[in-house]
Write an enzyme that holds these catalytic residues in place. Structure first.
Site, PDB file in Angstrom:
ATOM      1  N   LYS A 220      45.158  47.856  49.384  1.00 23.36           N
ATOM      2  CA  LYS A 220      44.894  48.357  47.810  1.00 23.36           C
ATOM      3  C   LYS A 220      44.867  49.562  47.466  1.00 23.36           C
ATOM      4  O   LYS A 220      45.235  51.115  48.313  1.00 23.36           O
ATOM      5  CB  LYS A 220      43.240  48.087  47.538  1.00 23.36           C
ATOM      6  CG  LYS A 220      43.088  46.121  47.322  1.00 23.36           C
ATOM      7  CD  LYS A 220      41.972  45.922  47.039  1.00 23.36           C
ATOM      8  CE  LYS A 220      42.376  45.350  46.022  1.00 23.36           C
ATOM      9  NZ  LYS A 220      41.030  44.195  46.003  1.00 23.36           N
ATOM     10  N   ARG A 254      39.673  38.567  52.916  1.00 23.57           N
ATOM     11  CA  ARG A 254      40.705  38.630  51.825  1.00 23.57           C
ATOM     12  C   ARG A 254      42.421  39.692  52.504  1.00 23.57           C
ATOM     13  O   ARG A 254      42.797  40.383  51.918  1.00 23.57           O
ATOM     14  CB  ARG A 254      41.018  38.752  50.484  1.00 23.57           C
ATOM     15  CG  ARG A 254      42.163  38.183  49.522  1.00 23.57           C
ATOM     16  CD  ARG A 254      41.356  38.064  48.486  1.00 23.57           C
ATOM     17  NE  ARG A 254      42.437  37.967  46.855  1.00 23.57           N
ATOM     18  CZ  ARG A 254      43.458  38.188  47.320  1.00 23.57           C
ATOM     19  NH1 ARG A 254      43.686  39.157  47.046  1.00 23.57           N
ATOM     20  NH2 ARG A 254      44.216  37.800  46.210  1.00 23.57           N
TER      21      ARG A 254
HETATM   22  N1  HH2 Z   1      41.662  41.056  45.056  1.00 23.18           N
HETATM   23  C1  HH2 Z   1      42.922  40.729  44.640  1.00 23.18           C
HETATM   24  C2  HH2 Z   1      43.143  39.524  43.436  1.00 23.18           C
HETATM   25  N2  HH2 Z   1      42.468  38.996  43.948  1.00 23.18           N
HETATM   26  N3  HH2 Z   1      39.808  38.394  44.259  1.00 23.18           N
HETATM   27  C3  HH2 Z   1      38.487  38.345  45.474  1.00 23.18           C
HETATM   28  N4  HH2 Z   1      37.855  37.942  45.733  1.00 23.18           N
HETATM   29  N5  HH2 Z   1      38.413  40.095  45.774  1.00 23.18           N
HETATM   30  C4  HH2 Z   1      39.892  40.339  45.824  1.00 23.18           C
HETATM   31  O1  HH2 Z   1      39.209  42.060  46.202  1.00 23.18           O
HETATM   32  C5  HH2 Z   1      41.097  39.758  44.925  1.00 23.18           C
HETATM   33  C6  HH2 Z   1      40.964  39.484  44.728  1.00 23.18           C
HETATM   34  C7  HH2 Z   1      44.595  42.121  43.856  1.00 23.18           C
HETATM   35  O2  HH2 Z   1      45.393  41.595  44.424  1.00 23.18           O
HETATM   36  P1  HH2 Z   1      46.254  41.175  45.075  1.00 23.18           P
HETATM   37  O3  HH2 Z   1      45.746  38.977  44.795  1.00 23.18           O
HETATM   38  O4  HH2 Z   1      47.318  41.221  46.076  1.00 23.18           O
HETATM   39  O5  HH2 Z   1      47.081  41.526  43.767  1.00 23.18           O
HETATM   40  P2  HH2 Z   1      47.645  40.910  41.918  1.00 23.18           P
HETATM   41  O6  HH2 Z   1      45.983  41.057  41.573  1.00 23.18           O
HETATM   42  O7  HH2 Z   1      48.905  42.664  41.630  1.00 23.18           O
HETATM   43  O8  HH2 Z   1      48.377  39.915  42.044  1.00 23.18           O
END
Ligand code: HH2
Length: 275
Positions: A220, A254
């Protein structure tokens, strides 16, 4: 303590690794890499081989500034990958805020729903009440499009805790048992670096909610701010953050980098079992 996750009963005696698969063209750290079904499934299988305890499939980026996607598009991205993985040995979570997709994913074998809006959409609590799947209730201030514009709190830990306590109560009232509920303070979702660091330092307080605790810090922006590195170069910082989170009470992390996280947690687990 355990987490009921569809047909899986996951022990929370040791920290669990949730491996992220973003089936999107625009996710902040891996956008486009796994955007088609075959590549997403192959990546999921790699993460299982590396030791993922749960897989989290996402068809909509929620990165700061991301544009929402339609139900049809999200469905088209997520359901074929879920179909290929649902009968495997690892529970599959679907990261969505749309109640229609939650229901379809549950019918297609999802063991968990991960919702960055904590089941606040109309019909979301009801969608989850009937099936024995796990739910992740996450805190977000604002909407992905604008959430990083000017996040503000009087007391970030208190406010996030109070919000999650309210969502746990709403979930229980809708008929979702505590052993199916996971809470997550939502690192980076309407939070400055200082807010994120306060939450990470005080993470253990979230265990007072009496449900499983998840932390998502992987790659992040806060880690970019601390290290000066681009998302794909944040593996070391992400492993350090996961370890701090586990040390401070997280029961599920995660992550994008499952193998590296698993090695770090193997060391942590070995030391922990001495106590
Ligand atoms: N972070 C992201 C997406 N979903 N869900 C939970 N429960 N907690 C988190 O911290 C979280 C989440 C963002 O990360 P990522 O899926 O890698 O990126 P993007 O939203 O750009 O797909």
């Amino acid at each position: 303590m355990h987490l009921q996750c569809g047909r899986f009963k996951l022990s929370l005696e040791r920290p669990l690794i949730m491996g992220v698969i973003n089936i999107t063209p625009d996710s902040f750290s891996d956008g486009g890499l796994f955007a088609d079904t075959a590549r997403a499934v192959a990546h999921a299988q790699q993460l299982i081989g590396e030791g993922a305890d749960i897989l989290d499939l996402g068809g909509e980026s929620t990165r700061p500034g991301a544009a929402p996607v339609t139900l049809d598009e999200e469905r088209r991205r997520v359901l074929p990958v879920l179909a290929a993985l649902a009968d495997g040995g690892v529970p599959v979570s679907v990261d969505t805020r749309k109640p229609e997709l939650m229901l379809e994913a549950i019918s297609a074998g999802a063991a968990m729903v991960n919702d960055v809006t904590a089941l606040s959409a109309p019909g979301a609590l009801e969608a989850l009440a009937k099936a024995p799947v796990a739910v992740c209730l996450m805190h977000m201030q604002g909407e992905p499009g604008t959430m990083q514009a000017n996040p503000g709190y009087q007391n970030v830990v208190r406010e996030v805790l109070d919000y999650l306590a309210g969502r746990v109560a709403a979930a229980e009232q809708a008929g979702i048992a505590r052993d199916r509920i996971v809470v997550d303070p939502g690192f980076g979702f309407g939070k400055t670096l200082e807010h994120n660091l306060s939450l990470l330092a005080s993470l253990r307080e979230f265990r007072s909610l009496g449900v499983a605790l998840l932390a998502g810090l992987s790659r992040k922006a806060m880690l970019g701010k601390l290290t000066g590195r681009e998302p794909r170069e944040r593996v070391h910082a992400s492993v350090a953050a996961a370890l701090v989170a586990v040390q401070n009470g997280a029961q599920i992390v995660r992550v994008h980098d499952v193998a590296a996280t698993r090695d770090a947690l193997a060391v942590w687990n070995a030391v922990k079992s001495q106590n």
